[in-house]
Design an enzyme around this catalytic site. Structure first.
Site, PDB file in Angstrom:
ATOM      1  N   CYS A  94       0.866  -1.177   0.000  1.00 16.31           N
ATOM      2  CA  CYS A  94       0.000   0.000   0.000  1.00 16.31           C
ATOM      3  C   CYS A  94       0.905   1.229   0.000  1.00 16.31           C
ATOM      4  O   CYS A  94       2.111   1.109  -0.186  1.00 16.31           O
ATOM      5  CB  CYS A  94      -0.962   0.000   1.188  1.00 16.31           C
ATOM      6  SG  CYS A  94      -0.165   0.228   2.776  1.00 16.31           S
ATOM      7  N   ARG A  95       0.356   2.395   0.223  1.00 16.29           N
ATOM      8  CA  ARG A  95       1.157   3.619   0.170  1.00 16.29           C
ATOM      9  C   ARG A  95       2.199   3.668   1.284  1.00 16.29           C
ATOM     10  O   ARG A  95       3.350   3.976   1.051  1.00 16.29           O
ATOM     11  CB  ARG A  95       0.243   4.831   0.248  1.00 16.29           C
ATOM     12  CG  ARG A  95       0.943   6.141  -0.009  1.00 16.29           C
ATOM     13  CD  ARG A  95      -0.044   7.268  -0.091  1.00 16.29           C
ATOM     14  NE  ARG A  95      -1.077   7.108   0.919  1.00 16.29           N
ATOM     15  CZ  ARG A  95      -1.413   8.018   1.806  1.00 16.29           C
ATOM     16  NH1 ARG A  95      -0.812   9.169   1.813  1.00 16.29           N
ATOM     17  NH2 ARG A  95      -2.358   7.788   2.687  1.00 16.29           N
TER      18      ARG A  95
END
Length: 135
Positions: A94-95
């Protein structure tokens, strides 16, 4: 011996706090995850599957080359269909690494025992100067 008897409470607090500091290491690295370099090795050597759990717009802004996008909210419904072989290593990205940590628990519940989170997410991937693809 007198010192121990006189200061047993401070000794107990010191042992308890030391145990709490060591617990993540004993448990298996819950704090960390998979480094970007280790992820590359898994992808190259063991044909690991990369699944990005970011939302579609975040995924389009930049993702690991060859990653599949399954937003975290849809992971339980779509993961088994997107990744057929549960024996392959699964790298969840994810980020920042927070959502992928939750995604690991979901993936393991679905039978993906080799699921791991990329520590630091796409930020760590970019910091390691690894290739990023935009959709």
């Amino acid at each position: 011996m007198k010192f121990i008897l006189d200061n047993w409470m401070m000794i107990a607090v010191a042992l308890a706090s030391g145990g709490m500091l060591l617990w993540p290491l004993i448990k298996g690295g819950a704090v960390g995850g998979l480094s970007a370099e280790a992820a590359v090795q898994l992808i190259n050597r063991e044909k690991a599957v990369v699944v990005d759990v970011c939302e579609t717009d975040e995924f389009a802004a930049g993702h690991v080359v060859g990653a599949k996008n399954i937003p975290l909210g849809q992971l339980e419904e779509k993961l088994a269909g997107a990744v057929k072989n549960k024996a392959l290593p699964l790298i969840l990205v994810c980020r920042s690494g927070a959502r992928s940590g939750r995604a690991v628990a979901m993936a393991k519940k679905l039978g993906f025992e080799k699921a791991q989170s990329l520590s630091g997410g796409m930020g760590a991937w970019r910091a390691a100067n690894l290739p990023v693809e935009k959709a």
